[in-house]
Motif scaffolding. Structure first.
Motif, PDB file in Angstrom:
ATOM      1  N   GLN A 198       0.847  -1.175   0.000  1.00 54.00           N
ATOM      2  CA  GLN A 198       0.000   0.000   0.000  1.00 54.00           C
ATOM      3  C   GLN A 198       0.888   1.233   0.000  1.00 54.00           C
ATOM      4  O   GLN A 198       2.076   1.157   0.304  1.00 54.00           O
ATOM      5  N   THR A 199       0.342   2.328  -0.329  1.00 53.62           N
ATOM      6  CA  THR A 199       1.099   3.576  -0.288  1.00 53.62           C
ATOM      7  C   THR A 199       0.537   4.455   0.813  1.00 53.62           C
ATOM      8  O   THR A 199      -0.677   4.613   0.932  1.00 53.62           O
ATOM      9  N   ILE A 200       1.436   4.977   1.615  1.00 57.40           N
ATOM     10  CA  ILE A 200       1.048   5.965   2.621  1.00 57.40           C
ATOM     11  C   ILE A 200       1.937   7.185   2.432  1.00 57.40           C
ATOM     12  O   ILE A 200       3.065   7.092   1.943  1.00 57.40           O
ATOM     13  N   GLU A 201       1.415   8.317   2.804  1.00 49.91           N
ATOM     14  CA  GLU A 201       2.112   9.566   2.505  1.00 49.91           C
ATOM     15  C   GLU A 201       3.119   9.953   3.568  1.00 49.91           C
ATOM     16  O   GLU A 201       4.210  10.430   3.268  1.00 49.91           O
ATOM     17  N   LEU A 259      -9.578  15.879  12.914  1.00 47.78           N
ATOM     18  CA  LEU A 259      -9.191  14.579  13.459  1.00 47.78           C
ATOM     19  C   LEU A 259     -10.416  13.699  13.712  1.00 47.78           C
ATOM     20  O   LEU A 259     -10.392  12.491  13.464  1.00 47.78           O
ATOM     21  N   VAL A 260     -11.485  14.310  14.210  1.00 40.17           N
ATOM     22  CA  VAL A 260     -12.711  13.562  14.471  1.00 40.17           C
ATOM     23  C   VAL A 260     -13.326  13.083  13.157  1.00 40.17           C
ATOM     24  O   VAL A 260     -13.924  11.993  13.097  1.00 40.17           O
ATOM     25  N   ASN A 261     -13.150  13.845  12.125  1.00 41.67           N
ATOM     26  CA  ASN A 261     -13.650  13.436  10.805  1.00 41.67           C
ATOM     27  C   ASN A 261     -12.929  12.175  10.320  1.00 41.67           C
ATOM     28  O   ASN A 261     -13.552  11.280   9.742  1.00 41.67           O
ATOM     29  N   TYR A 262     -11.638  12.091  10.579  1.00 41.24           N
ATOM     30  CA  TYR A 262     -10.903  10.874  10.220  1.00 41.24           C
ATOM     31  C   TYR A 262     -11.356   9.693  11.083  1.00 41.24           C
ATOM     32  O   TYR A 262     -11.414   8.554  10.613  1.00 41.24           O
ATOM     33  N   TYR A 263     -11.658   9.966  12.342  1.00 43.35           N
ATOM     34  CA  TYR A 263     -12.197   8.908  13.199  1.00 43.35           C
ATOM     35  C   TYR A 263     -13.484   8.350  12.600  1.00 43.35           C
ATOM     36  O   TYR A 263     -13.681   7.130  12.533  1.00 43.35           O
ATOM     37  N   LEU A 339      -7.583   3.775  11.626  1.00 48.85           N
ATOM     38  CA  LEU A 339      -7.268   5.162  11.952  1.00 48.85           C
ATOM     39  C   LEU A 339      -5.837   5.518  11.550  1.00 48.85           C
ATOM     40  O   LEU A 339      -5.581   6.603  11.010  1.00 48.85           O
ATOM     41  N   VAL A 340      -4.895   4.613  11.830  1.00 44.78           N
ATOM     42  CA  VAL A 340      -3.495   4.873  11.456  1.00 44.78           C
ATOM     43  C   VAL A 340      -3.371   4.988   9.941  1.00 44.78           C
ATOM     44  O   VAL A 340      -2.694   5.889   9.414  1.00 44.78           O
ATOM     45  N   ARG A 341      -4.021   4.081   9.215  1.00 37.58           N
ATOM     46  CA  ARG A 341      -3.969   4.148   7.744  1.00 37.58           C
ATOM     47  C   ARG A 341      -4.555   5.465   7.229  1.00 37.58           C
ATOM     48  O   ARG A 341      -4.025   6.093   6.304  1.00 37.58           O
ATOM     49  N   GLY A 342      -5.652   5.881   7.840  1.00 35.03           N
ATOM     50  CA  GLY A 342      -6.278   7.120   7.390  1.00 35.03           C
ATOM     51  C   GLY A 342      -5.428   8.348   7.670  1.00 35.03           C
ATOM     52  O   GLY A 342      -5.193   9.173   6.781  1.00 35.03           O
ATOM     53  N   LEU A 343      -4.938   8.471   8.900  1.00 35.74           N
ATOM     54  CA  LEU A 343      -4.163   9.654   9.275  1.00 35.74           C
ATOM     55  C   LEU A 343      -2.782   9.667   8.620  1.00 35.74           C
ATOM     56  O   LEU A 343      -2.202  10.740   8.424  1.00 35.74           O
ATOM     57  N   GLU A 348      -3.927  17.074   5.963  1.00 33.79           N
ATOM     58  CA  GLU A 348      -3.852  18.046   7.054  1.00 33.79           C
ATOM     59  C   GLU A 348      -2.547  17.925   7.842  1.00 33.79           C
ATOM     60  O   GLU A 348      -2.133  18.873   8.521  1.00 33.79           O
ATOM     61  N   LEU A 349      -1.908  16.760   7.771  1.00 29.60           N
ATOM     62  CA  LEU A 349      -0.699  16.540   8.552  1.00 29.60           C
ATOM     63  C   LEU A 349       0.454  17.431   8.093  1.00 29.60           C
ATOM     64  O   LEU A 349       1.387  17.679   8.861  1.00 29.60           O
TER      65      LEU A 349
END
Length: 871
Positions: A198-201, A259-263, A339-343, A348-349
């Motif tokens: 997978q790709t993560i940023e 952050l809550v939106n990612y949750y 959550l880790v995959r999403g964030l 926003e990070l």
């Protein structure tokens, strides 16, 4: 008069006399009234309870090819980690064995790492530092952090996601739940991501910190000193206040609603509420987490999640893997992985400060759906719903006046009377459970529900229902209004309830609390049902409108009862470790009452749609009477049970030695210093084999001696000192290991200042207390300057709480003492040094004393040496 109005009157209006006569015949038979309340009770037990404890199916190694969280693997790791035993900071188990376990697991993950996709770097660091916490200076030395950075190949991002948990333990616990559960969750999440194409940023830093239980030292060391800390822009903190069940999101941001939106978007099994966040941050919960350090010292926003079920075993010897269902690991693993995959891919990070825009309102509904919106939206929603409610109430009263052929002023006058009655009902609904809690506490019967939670229904829920129903039932029994039908009177009562909730929602919103949403939810559904009843003319057809109202209240009932059940479940075991100074029964009573008022506020008045509603009130009284009897006069009301609901008993095996200015030993005493953890204090131990003869309060010592002349362990011991008690023993307690406080030098710096240098050696947990005399000032020292300039409030002295991890070298420190007259040949200050030999069980007499406690007692005790000097 318009055609529509004529039609309404033709269909639904009779003469007022006929309406009054028909009221009685329209009412449902009395025996359905109890069934009406029973329906809602069954709905709670059939829906809320199962969904509250619902967990997903645990996955096994057979599912490993799916690139998902595998509970079987995590559970095996938890077995290994918890079997290391107690992992106290400074112990071999924590500093060597637990570290080696984590490093071995990381090495295995590195072997299967997809090197075409990721780079993995492991860094083991040691940190030393200090920060002010509560009333003490929290000072640490050589605490360990294991940080793992997983970097996607080719990534140019210089902002990292931080995921944190801790592997150390409180004394006398194997800490399977706190926080071994989260440690193995992180290991498995890391393994899945590192082996998935997978790709993560953004790079992800997994931090396994080795000193959280001593007031969050290792996380402070990481965020203030580690090379990766400046690049960490968001954190997922994982902790525990229980063992097993679902993990709750109880803190977010602050001021980062994205952050809550990612949750919402990435968590499979949501469990969260803004109310938990506001309650936690109010300070009534006796816990804290590393999330505080990342926010305060690193300005890192994030999400704070923790296990919260079965807090009875939290920080005890019963926090074992046996009480943790595998499904609980799957629940948390699914959520953290998503959550880790999403964030890790969050845009926003890159610049989190650009997205800093206020708080969020968030909550889940039975774990099925997650709702969130901005605080600004919440304010508009709260005001809008309250306004709509007021408008519809006016429309309803206008319709009543038109249909009943009376003036609206007449309806308003009766509405004002009903409002008064409903306010009385509302207040009684909240007050009666509080009265029960207060009376039980005065009788020495606190925590009767501790092992039998069903008693909460009889002791608090039923009195609340009585308070809600009694005034309005009496009113309907005696009022004789021949112009307004009973059905209309009943609607006026519900309108009054609506008005109360609307005013509360507006008031709490103005106060700035986002938890106002709990009043808005039942309001929304009442407004919807009222609007439909008005549109369909059911509003004017006797009790026909009640059907739609009941249906509309199902969702508010489910949510309100679910929400407050969460807090009762979480806060009940906390009553066993919150100290004896406050009556924690009041908290449970208030929660039960508030939950009852919100769940039944629009329902309980409907018992007056049945004949003989007083029978319902008498039934509730009977249930309350039975509960009071069971709680006060039978073993059911005794709070404690072995293994499952133990009584926490904390005490120190103390040797106190006071040295005067001339070096003579003026006092040498031994005994047990009790820091009682709950309201009942020593009372449950009276009449058992425990010999407490001679037990006395130390309150008088606190008035005459620095820090009560006792080796107060930490800030909790200091806060609860006036409730602590002393049990002397004749045989001296010998320290199990050597330790010393040595004056290295005394040097005159100038005419008004003298410098003292000291060396302190001893176990991994020690404290230094310093108190200058009236005409003396500490002008400088080797400790944190900000603590010197902002000392704790009198009568507390300076308290330096010192611990070490892997580095056990002595603590060297200096004090510079200033005295205007320059006379340094008189007493200048008191200095106390306490050493806590936490891993030692004590001498034979102490072991015998500990063995005399009943099976339901959970001990936290160890030898402690306190030496007080005057320099």
């Amino acid at each position: 008069m318009g055609d529509k109005q004529k039609l309404i009157l033709a269909e639904s209006v009779e003469t007022p006399e006929n309406v009054v006569k028909k009221d009685a015949t329209l009412k449902v038979p009395w025996y359905f009234a109890s069934g009406f309340l029973l329906f809602w009770g069954l709905l709670f037990f059939a829906v809320v309870i199962p969904y509250f404890y619902r967990l997903p199916t645990a996955l096994t190694l057979e599912d490993a090819k799916k690139n998902v969280f595998i509970t079987e693997r995590a559970y095996k790791n938890l077995y290994k980690l918890s079997n290391i035993g107690n992992k106290l900071e400074g112990s071999t188990q924590n500093e060597v064995e637990a570290v080696n376990f984590i490093l071995n697991e990381l090495a295995q993950i590195h072997e299967v790492l997809l090197e075409d996709y990721f780079e993995m770097e492991v860094d083991v660091s040691r940190a030393s530092g200090a920060f002010v916490y509560k009333t003490m200076l929290n000072m640490y030395q050589g605490v360990q952090n294991i940080a793992v950075k997983l970097t996607p190949k080719g990534s140019t991002s210089e902002t990292y996601l931080l995921v944190n948990s801790h592997f150390d333990s409180k004394p006398a616990t194997w800490s399977a739940g706190d926080d071994g559960f989260m440690v193995v969750t992180m290991l498995e999440v890391l393994r899945v991501i590192a082996t998935t194409k997978q790709t993560i940023e953004h790079p992800i830093v997994f931090l396994f910190n080795g000193a959280e239980e001593s007031a969050m030292q290792a996380s402070h060391g990481f965020v203030t000193q580690h090379k990766w800390a400046p690049y960490c822009k968001a954190v997922i903190n994982l902790d525990a206040a229980g063992s097993g069940g679902r993990e709750v999101l109880f803190q977010s941001g602050p001021n980062h609603p994205w952050l809550v939106n990612y949750y919402k978007n990435y968590v499979k099994h949501p469990f969260a509420t803004t109310m938990a966040e506001e309650i936690f941050q109010s300070g009534i919960i006796p816990s804290d987490s590393d999330f505080r350090q990342f926010n305060l010292f690193g300005n890192i926003p994030g999400l704070d999640m923790a296990q919260c079920i079965n807090g009875f075993v939290y920080h005890t010897k019963y926090d074992l893997i046996d009480v943790i269902p595998r499904e609980s690991l799957q629940n948390t693993g699914d959520n953290v992985l998503g959550l880790v995959r999403g964030l890790a891919n969050a845009t926003e990070l890159h610049d989190t400060q650009a997205y800093k825009s206020g708080h969020s309102v968030f909550f889940d509904f039975l774990g099925l759906y997650f709702v969130h919106y901005s605080e600004t939206t919440g304010v508009s929603l709260n005001y809008g719903v309250a306004g709509a409610a007021l408008i519809l109430i006016f429309v309803s009263m206008w319709r009543m006046a038109a249909v009943s052929r009376i003036s609206i002023c007449h309806v308003v006058r009766w509405f004002i009377l009903v409002i008064i009655i409903q306010i009385i009902s509302f207040v009684l609904g909240l007050a009666l459970p509080i009265v029960v809690a207060y009376v039980f506490d005065n009788l020495g019967l606190s925590l009767t529900y501790y092992s039998t939670p069903l008693l909460v229904i009889g002791l608090y829920v039923c009195p609340s229902l009585i308070g809600l129903s009694l005034p309005i039932t009496i009113y309907y029994g005696i009022q004789r209004n021949e112009k307004i039908s009973t059905a209309y009177h009943l609607q006026l009562a519900l309108h009054a309830q609506t008005l109360i909730l609307a005013l509360l929602a507006v008031g709490i919103t103005l106060y700035g609390l986002r938890s106002a949403y709990i009043f808005v939810i039942p309001l929304i559904f009442y407004v919807i049902s009222l609007a439909f009843n008005l549109l369909t003319t059911l509003h004017d057809r006797g009790f026909a409108w009640t059907g739609l109202l009941k249906a509309s209240q199902i969702i508010p009932f489910l949510y309100s009862s679910y929400l407050f059940y969460i807090f009762v479940v979480v806060l009940t075991p906390m009553g066993g470790r919150s100290g004896s100074a406050t009556n924690r029964d009041l908290y449970i009573a208030v929660l039960a009452a508030a939950g009852t008022v919100l769940s039944f506020g629009f329902l309980i008045p409907l018992i007056n749609a049945f004949r003989k509603p007083s029978l319902v009130v008498f039934s509730l009284l009977a249930i309350t009477a039975v509960a009071v009897y069971l709680a006060s006069s039978t073993q059911i009301g005794f709070p404690y049970r072995p293994k499952t609901n133990g009584q926490r008993v904390s005490y120190l095996q103390v040797r106190n030695m006071f040295y005067e200015y001339d070096g003579t030993l003026s006092k040498d005493e031994s005994g047990y210093l009790f820091n009682f953890q709950d309201r009942r204090e020593e009372k449950p131990l009276l009449g058992t084999k425990v010999n407490l003869t001679g037990l006395v309060s130390i309150q008088s010592d606190c008035e005459t001696h620095m820090m009560c002349g006792m080796p107060l362990y930490d800030y909790r011991y200091a806060q609860n000192r006036l409730q602590s008690k002393w049990l002397p023993r004749s045989e001296p307690i010998e320290p199990p290991a050597s330790s010393s406080l040595e004056l290295l030098s005394k040097t005159v710096v100038n005419e008004t200042t003298v410098r003292f240098e000291f060396n302190l050696t001893g176990p991994s947990h020690m404290s230094v207390f310093i108190q200058p005399y009236e005409d003396v000032e500490i002008s400088d020292w080797s400790f944190l300057r900000s603590y010197l300039e902002n000392p704790p409030a009198a009568p507390l002295s300076y308290h330096i709480y010192f611990t070490y991890g892997i580095d056990s070298s002595p603590l060297n420190f200096f004090l510079e003492i200033s005295k205007p007259d320059g006379d340094f040949n008189v007493p200048l200050f008191q200095l106390g040094a306490s050493r806590h030999f936490i891993e030692n069980e004590g001498d034979a007499q102490a072991v015998k004393f500990a063995s005399s406690f009943p099976s339901y007692s959970i001990l936290a005790e160890w030898p402690a040496l306190y030496e007080r000097y005057i320099f």
